[in-house]
Design a protein around this motif. Structure first.
Motif, PDB file in Angstrom:
ATOM      1  N   LEU A 137       0.834  -1.212   0.000  1.00 28.48           N
ATOM      2  CA  LEU A 137       0.000   0.000   0.000  1.00 28.48           C
ATOM      3  C   LEU A 137       0.862   1.252   0.000  1.00 28.48           C
ATOM      4  CD1 LEU A 137      -2.786  -0.934   2.606  1.00 28.48           C
ATOM      5  CD2 LEU A 137      -2.850  -1.195   0.117  1.00 28.48           C
ATOM      6  N   ALA A 138       1.909   1.246   0.825  1.00 30.26           N
ATOM      7  CA  ALA A 138       2.782   2.420   0.918  1.00 30.26           C
ATOM      8  C   ALA A 138       3.498   2.677  -0.403  1.00 30.26           C
ATOM      9  CB  ALA A 138       3.802   2.222   2.044  1.00 30.26           C
ATOM     10  N   LEU A 139       3.960   1.622  -1.066  1.00 28.00           N
ATOM     11  CA  LEU A 139       4.636   1.792  -2.350  1.00 28.00           C
ATOM     12  C   LEU A 139       3.700   2.414  -3.375  1.00 28.00           C
ATOM     13  CD1 LEU A 139       7.109   1.267  -4.183  1.00 28.00           C
ATOM     14  CD2 LEU A 139       6.083  -0.954  -4.715  1.00 28.00           C
ATOM     15  N   CYS A 140       2.464   1.927  -3.423  1.00 25.52           N
ATOM     16  CA  CYS A 140       1.498   2.479  -4.375  1.00 25.52           C
ATOM     17  C   CYS A 140       1.200   3.940  -4.055  1.00 25.52           C
ATOM     18  CB  CYS A 140       0.219   1.647  -4.343  1.00 25.52           C
ATOM     19  SG  CYS A 140      -1.007   2.122  -5.583  1.00 25.52           S
ATOM     20  N   TRP A 141       1.063   4.279  -2.783  1.00 23.77           N
ATOM     21  CA  TRP A 141       0.725   5.648  -2.392  1.00 23.77           C
ATOM     22  C   TRP A 141       1.851   6.624  -2.711  1.00 23.77           C
ATOM     23  CZ3 TRP A 141      -3.031   8.861  -0.842  1.00 23.77           C
ATOM     24  CH2 TRP A 141      -2.661  10.041  -0.202  1.00 23.77           C
ATOM     25  N   PHE A 142       3.075   6.258  -2.389  1.00 21.44           N
ATOM     26  CA  PHE A 142       4.190   7.200  -2.503  1.00 21.44           C
ATOM     27  C   PHE A 142       4.793   7.277  -3.899  1.00 21.44           C
ATOM     28  CE2 PHE A 142       4.338   6.434   2.143  1.00 21.44           C
ATOM     29  CZ  PHE A 142       4.269   7.755   2.567  1.00 21.44           C
ATOM     30  N   THR A 143       4.655   6.241  -4.711  1.00 21.84           N
ATOM     31  CA  THR A 143       5.370   6.252  -5.988  1.00 21.84           C
ATOM     32  C   THR A 143       4.503   6.009  -7.218  1.00 21.84           C
ATOM     33  OG1 THR A 143       5.902   3.879  -5.857  1.00 21.84           O
ATOM     34  CG2 THR A 143       7.460   5.414  -4.846  1.00 21.84           C
ATOM     35  N   VAL A 144       3.406   5.289  -7.088  1.00 24.10           N
ATOM     36  CA  VAL A 144       2.696   4.807  -8.271  1.00 24.10           C
ATOM     37  C   VAL A 144       1.414   5.575  -8.563  1.00 24.10           C
ATOM     38  CG1 VAL A 144       1.567   2.801  -9.327  1.00 24.10           C
ATOM     39  CG2 VAL A 144       3.655   2.494  -7.981  1.00 24.10           C
ATOM     40  N   ALA A 217       7.457 -10.343 -14.463  1.00 21.56           N
ATOM     41  CA  ALA A 217       7.435  -9.214 -15.401  1.00 21.56           C
ATOM     42  C   ALA A 217       6.115  -9.150 -16.157  1.00 21.56           C
ATOM     43  CB  ALA A 217       8.606  -9.333 -16.376  1.00 21.56           C
ATOM     44  N   VAL A 218       5.615 -10.316 -16.593  1.00 22.09           N
ATOM     45  CA  VAL A 218       4.336 -10.340 -17.303  1.00 22.09           C
ATOM     46  C   VAL A 218       3.206  -9.892 -16.383  1.00 22.09           C
ATOM     47  CG1 VAL A 218       2.670 -11.832 -18.461  1.00 22.09           C
ATOM     48  CG2 VAL A 218       5.108 -12.118 -18.906  1.00 22.09           C
ATOM     49  N   VAL A 219       3.201 -10.418 -15.161  1.00 20.44           N
ATOM     50  CA  VAL A 219       2.161 -10.037 -14.200  1.00 20.44           C
ATOM     51  C   VAL A 219       2.246  -8.553 -13.883  1.00 20.44           C
ATOM     52  CG1 VAL A 219       1.343 -10.376 -11.841  1.00 20.44           C
ATOM     53  CG2 VAL A 219       2.015 -12.348 -13.212  1.00 20.44           C
ATOM     54  N   SER A 220       3.455  -8.028 -13.737  1.00 19.53           N
ATOM     55  CA  SER A 220       3.632  -6.602 -13.446  1.00 19.53           C
ATOM     56  C   SER A 220       3.120  -5.744 -14.592  1.00 19.53           C
ATOM     57  CB  SER A 220       5.112  -6.298 -13.184  1.00 19.53           C
ATOM     58  OG  SER A 220       5.589  -7.044 -12.095  1.00 19.53           O
ATOM     59  N   ALA A 221       3.360  -6.187 -15.836  1.00 21.65           N
ATOM     60  CA  ALA A 221       2.875  -5.431 -16.995  1.00 21.65           C
ATOM     61  C   ALA A 221       1.352  -5.417 -17.038  1.00 21.65           C
ATOM     62  CB  ALA A 221       3.431  -6.035 -18.279  1.00 21.65           C
ATOM     63  N   VAL A 222       0.733  -6.526 -16.633  1.00 21.42           N
ATOM     64  CA  VAL A 222      -0.733  -6.599 -16.647  1.00 21.42           C
ATOM     65  C   VAL A 222      -1.347  -5.783 -15.510  1.00 21.42           C
ATOM     66  CG1 VAL A 222      -2.708  -8.151 -16.424  1.00 21.42           C
ATOM     67  CG2 VAL A 222      -0.732  -8.839 -17.795  1.00 21.42           C
ATOM     68  N   LEU A 223      -0.742  -5.858 -14.326  1.00 15.52           N
ATOM     69  CA  LEU A 223      -1.321  -5.210 -13.159  1.00 15.52           C
ATOM     70  C   LEU A 223      -0.881  -3.766 -12.976  1.00 15.52           C
ATOM     71  CD1 LEU A 223      -1.061  -8.059 -10.488  1.00 15.52           C
ATOM     72  CD2 LEU A 223      -3.007  -7.460 -11.934  1.00 15.52           C
ATOM     73  N   SER A 224       0.195  -3.344 -13.640  1.00  9.94           N
ATOM     74  CA  SER A 224       0.676  -1.973 -13.451  1.00  9.94           C
ATOM     75  C   SER A 224      -0.374  -0.981 -13.913  1.00  9.94           C
ATOM     76  CB  SER A 224       1.980  -1.750 -14.225  1.00  9.94           C
ATOM     77  OG  SER A 224       1.786  -1.990 -15.602  1.00  9.94           O
ATOM     78  N   PRO A 225      -0.532   0.124 -13.193  1.00  8.47           N
ATOM     79  CA  PRO A 225      -1.642   1.046 -13.451  1.00  8.47           C
ATOM     80  C   PRO A 225      -1.530   1.832 -14.747  1.00  8.47           C
ATOM     81  CG  PRO A 225      -0.180   1.912 -11.776  1.00  8.47           C
ATOM     82  CD  PRO A 225       0.273   0.520 -12.048  1.00  8.47           C
ATOM     83  N   PHE A 230       7.730   3.014 -16.016  1.00  9.84           N
ATOM     84  CA  PHE A 230       7.955   3.321 -14.608  1.00  9.84           C
ATOM     85  C   PHE A 230       6.982   2.548 -13.718  1.00  9.84           C
ATOM     86  CE2 PHE A 230       6.788   5.869 -10.880  1.00  9.84           C
ATOM     87  CZ  PHE A 230       8.013   5.960 -10.247  1.00  9.84           C
ATOM     88  N   SER A 231       5.704   2.546 -14.082  1.00  6.62           N
ATOM     89  CA  SER A 231       4.705   1.857 -13.266  1.00  6.62           C
ATOM     90  C   SER A 231       4.981   0.363 -13.217  1.00  6.62           C
ATOM     91  CB  SER A 231       3.308   2.110 -13.819  1.00  6.62           C
ATOM     92  OG  SER A 231       2.987   3.492 -13.784  1.00  6.62           O
ATOM     93  N   MET A 232       5.394  -0.196 -14.345  1.00  6.88           N
ATOM     94  CA  MET A 232       5.708  -1.624 -14.386  1.00  6.88           C
ATOM     95  C   MET A 232       6.904  -1.939 -13.495  1.00  6.88           C
ATOM     96  SD  MET A 232       6.898  -3.886 -17.668  1.00  6.88           S
ATOM     97  CE  MET A 232       7.588  -5.530 -17.454  1.00  6.88           C
ATOM     98  N   LEU A 233       7.949  -1.109 -13.563  1.00  4.85           N
ATOM     99  CA  LEU A 233       9.141  -1.354 -12.755  1.00  4.85           C
ATOM    100  C   LEU A 233       8.847  -1.224 -11.266  1.00  4.85           C
ATOM    101  CD1 LEU A 233      11.900   0.476 -14.826  1.00  4.85           C
ATOM    102  CD2 LEU A 233      11.502  -1.988 -14.629  1.00  4.85           C
ATOM    103  N   MET A 234       7.906  -0.349 -10.905  1.00  3.02           N
ATOM    104  CA  MET A 234       7.559  -0.172  -9.505  1.00  3.02           C
ATOM    105  C   MET A 234       6.920  -1.420  -8.902  1.00  3.02           C
ATOM    106  SD  MET A 234       8.496   2.687  -8.148  1.00  3.02           S
ATOM    107  CE  MET A 234      10.019   2.309  -9.003  1.00  3.02           C
ATOM    108  N   LEU A 235       6.412  -2.286  -9.748  1.00  4.62           N
ATOM    109  CA  LEU A 235       5.869  -3.560  -9.285  1.00  4.62           C
ATOM    110  C   LEU A 235       6.843  -4.704  -9.535  1.00  4.62           C
ATOM    111  CD1 LEU A 235       3.360  -4.681  -7.909  1.00  4.62           C
ATOM    112  CD2 LEU A 235       2.365  -5.083 -10.161  1.00  4.62           C
ATOM    113  N   LEU A 236       7.573  -4.649 -10.658  1.00  7.10           N
ATOM    114  CA  LEU A 236       8.500  -5.719 -11.017  1.00  7.10           C
ATOM    115  C   LEU A 236       9.669  -5.813 -10.045  1.00  7.10           C
ATOM    116  CD1 LEU A 236       9.732  -7.844 -12.911  1.00  7.10           C
ATOM    117  CD2 LEU A 236      10.652  -5.963 -14.296  1.00  7.10           C
ATOM    118  N   VAL A 237      10.292  -4.693  -9.725  1.00  5.33           N
ATOM    119  CA  VAL A 237      11.496  -4.716  -8.880  1.00  5.33           C
ATOM    120  C   VAL A 237      11.205  -5.246  -7.476  1.00  5.33           C
ATOM    121  CG1 VAL A 237      13.292  -3.299  -7.828  1.00  5.33           C
ATOM    122  CG2 VAL A 237      12.645  -2.923 -10.218  1.00  5.33           C
ATOM    123  N   PRO A 238      10.205  -4.706  -6.764  1.00  4.55           N
ATOM    124  CA  PRO A 238       9.965  -5.239  -5.419  1.00  4.55           C
ATOM    125  C   PRO A 238       9.486  -6.680  -5.417  1.00  4.55           C
ATOM    126  CG  PRO A 238       8.281  -3.630  -6.011  1.00  4.55           C
ATOM    127  CD  PRO A 238       9.351  -3.542  -7.052  1.00  4.55           C
TER     128      PRO A 238
END
Length: 259
Positions: A137-144, A217-225, A230-238
């Motif tokens: 939640l914090a990652l989404c709030w502060f960066t995404v 990476a595939v899941v991050s691309a689908v779920l990234s907002p 940038f949005s994809m990497l914010m989910l892929l990296v963590p």
């Protein structure tokens, strides 16, 4: 002859022995009581969140105003939209804040049926899962989330289009995206539990790390907002970091079990 009156035997105080004596009705009664406790906990938090509803609303729309300016406003399309949003926001925030208490109450129902070692690990999993969820939640709030709004309300908005959103649509986007990130951060909990029941092993995860990162990476691309990288990497990296952390923790647990 009068039939002798039967007296019920007292249940043993030891939780493991008591579990054997409890009937299905006893289990259902205990489950009912724990559900009542959970509802009471959420209700207490809901009273507080409803009382501070205006302050919470001003806080949650900060990303919106950061993108469109301090004078940005919303549209009200449905008559009861603001009232329903207050209730929905209060309920969701109350469940999120009281999540450790709810999981602990639920675990109290399950714990008597497991061995002491599993009970100890269960408490750790509850704490670990809660921290991971709030970290997402914090990652989404502060960066995404703010970046997501900026992409669709500013970068990709054609000329002559009013950028302002209906109030209910904003809150739907807000909660959906944050809950996606919170749920995604449960990856270590899922992997560790699968490892504890013998479906996965640390050796298997490490040997298949390339395939795992590709799947992430595939899941991050689908779920990234947003459509941006940038949005994809914010989910892929963590998530990739959490995957390797899960493999390491499973290795430690397997080493401990072998001793």
């Amino acid at each position: 002859m009068a039939e002798k009156k039967r007296t019920a035997l007292p249940l043993p105080e030891d939780s493991e022995t008591r579990e054997k004596y409890m009937s299905l009705g006893d289990h259902l009664e205990e489950l009912r009581q724990r559900l009542i406790y959970s509802i009471l906990v959420v209700s207490v938090f809901m009273i507080g969140t409803l009382y501070f509803g205006s302050e919470i609303h001003r806080f949650l729309i900060m990303p919106y105003k950061a993108v469109l300016g301090p004078d940005a406003h919303f549209f009200q399309i449905q008559l009861m939209a603001p009232f329903l949003i207050y209730l929905k926001t209060s309920l969701i925030l109350s469940v999120l804040v009281s999540l450790p208490f709810l999981l602990y109450i639920l675990w109290g129902f399950i714990a008597p049926a497991v061995d002491p070692r599993t009970e100890k690990w269960g408490k750790f999993i509850i704490l670990f899962s809660t921290l991971l969820f709030w970290s997402g939640l914090a990652l989404c709030w502060f960066t995404v989330f703010e970046n997501f709004l900026r992409v669709f309300l500013v970068v990709l908005r054609p000329d002559g289009v009013d950028p302002y959103l209906p109030i209910d649509e904003y809150y739907d986007l807000f909660f959906n995206l944050h809950l996606v990130f919170g749920a995604s951060f449960q990856l270590p909990v899922v992997l560790i539990l699968l490892g504890r029941i013998g479906i996965l092993s640390s050796r298997f995860l490490i040997s298949r790390w390339r395939e795992a990162v590709l799947i992430i990476a595939v899941v991050s691309a689908v779920l990234s907002p947003g459509p941006d990288v940038f949005s994809m990497l914010m989910l892929l990296v963590p998530l990739s970091f959490l995957f390797f952390l899960s493999a390491l923790m499973m290795k430690v647990l397997e080493t401990t079990d072998s001793k």
